[in-house]
Design an enzyme around this catalytic site. Structure first.
Site, PDB file in Angstrom:
ATOM      1  CE  LYS A  68      -3.758  -2.473   2.149  1.00 58.69           C
ATOM      2  NZ  LYS A  68      -4.376  -2.989   3.363  1.00 58.69           N
ATOM      3  CD  GLN A 121      -3.175  -4.491   6.538  1.00 56.80           C
ATOM      4  OE1 GLN A 121      -3.048  -3.546   5.764  1.00 56.80           O
ATOM      5  NE2 GLN A 121      -3.923  -5.542   6.245  1.00 56.80           N
ATOM      6  CG  ASP A 152      -9.790  -0.387   4.713  1.00 57.86           C
ATOM      7  OD1 ASP A 152      -9.665  -0.701   3.510  1.00 57.86           O
ATOM      8  OD2 ASP A 152      -9.136  -0.900   5.627  1.00 57.86           O
TER       9      ASP A 152
END
Ligand code: NAP
Length: 293
Positions: free
Chosen positions: A52, A96, A119
């Site tokens: 990412k 994460q 997200d």
């Protein structure tokens, strides 16, 4: 029929080029800022976060990788999120998952400012998706929708069958394709372990999306001739001679490719799209922050 391969790497690359140009266009007004917060050293999480960060740098973002020890307390992590919520240079915050057991994941995800929730997991954004007013689509489902659109398959009016009802894939992709919107407006059925006759449903699908987390959950005899098949599954089924994890999807590729008109491979299908959609959401968040369209 032998299916056309839907190349996720190629589509992802195409969207990344578009995003790169967009970042260059807006850079005098805003530089998209993304922080990825990694707690501990889970090898899979380290590799996801590294990928990412690499992509965000390639696109010209302002990016921070914030590594925290696995011993960080929940309170300290919440404080850290609050710091980034208030940081005007940061437009997207990604924590994460999974987090260590002593930290409540739900509490952490709820602490992210919904405007920076790139997200798309905050309940505000989940609710907005449900009522057709999403600001940020969750990344994997958004990637699936883009793959189908860019394959040229007609979603409007199609029979879509989704296998799996998780909050991160099954439910949101069903919701996205159900909306009375462009790139959607399908008739959607969701199957799960409580479904009585899976094949009855899957055989009706013009577009079959499989997110079950079970290798070979779908075989050729369960698929309609000419269907578009999107395999979301990532299952580790052993090791390669080079010592890397050997991956397989949820679809029995060899038998299904003989029935489908198009199919995603694993790896190289949905996977590359997920990170790309995260980048797309971050660019969008930056533009909203700067008040530009
Ligand atoms: P999950 O939370 O384990 O959910 C799996 C869903 O599939 C559940 O709803 C389950 O039903 C259903 N299911 C399992 N076996 C089934 C069967 N034999 N028949 C019908 N339904 C079945 O998994 P997830 O997080 O959605 O992930 C699914 C897969 O996608 C995994 O392999 C994961 O690694 C992969 N994935 C890939 C990406 C990517 O970027 N490529 C991103 C996310 C996930 P119940 O609800 O009844 O238990």
């Amino acid at each position: 029929m032998t299916a056309k391969l839907i190349n996720g790497n190629e589509v992802a690359q195409q969207i990344r080029e578009e995003l790169k140009q967009e970042v260059a266009r807006i850079k005098d007004k805003v530089i998209p800022g993304l922080v990825t917060i990694l707690v501990g050293e889970n090898p899979a999480s380290v590799s996801y976060v590294t990928a990412k960060q690499k992509t965000s740098k390639e696109l010209g973002f302002y990016s921070i990788q914030d590594n925290q020890l696995a011993t960080i307390t929940e309170e300290e992590l919440l404080k850290l999120i609050d710091k980034y919520n208030k940081d005007p240079k940061i437009h997207g915050i990604l924590v994460q998952l999974p987090l260590p057991k002593h930290i409540n994941e739900t509490k952490v995800l709820y602490a992210i400012d919904p405007k920076k929730d790139v997200d798309g997991f905050h309940p505000v954004n989940v609710g907005k998706l449900m009522i057709g007013e999403a600001d940020y689509l969750p990344c994997t489902p958004a990637g699936i929708q883009q793959l189908i659109i860019r394959t040229g398959a007609k979603i409007d009016g199609a029979e879509v069958v989704v296998v799996g009802r998780s909050n991160i894939v099954g439910k949101p992709i069903a919701n996205i394709l159900l909306q009375k919107q462009k790139g959607a407006n399908a008739t959607v059925t969701i199957c799960h372990t409580g479904t009585k006759d899976m094949t009855f449903h899957t055989k009706r699908a013009d577009i079959l999306i499989v997110a079950a987390g079970k290798p070979k959950a779908i075989t050729g005899d369960m698929v309609k001739e000419g269907a578009v098949v999107i395999d979301v599954g990532v299952n580790r089924i052993g090791m390669t001679p080079e010592g890397k994890a050997k991956l397989a999807g949820d679809v029995d590729f060899d038998s299904v490719k003989e029935k489908a008109s198009a199919i995603t491979p694993v790896p190289g299908g949905v996977g590359p799209m997920t990170i790309t959609m995260l980048m797309m959401n971050t660019v969008k968040a930056a533009k909203v922050h700067a008040g530009i369209s």
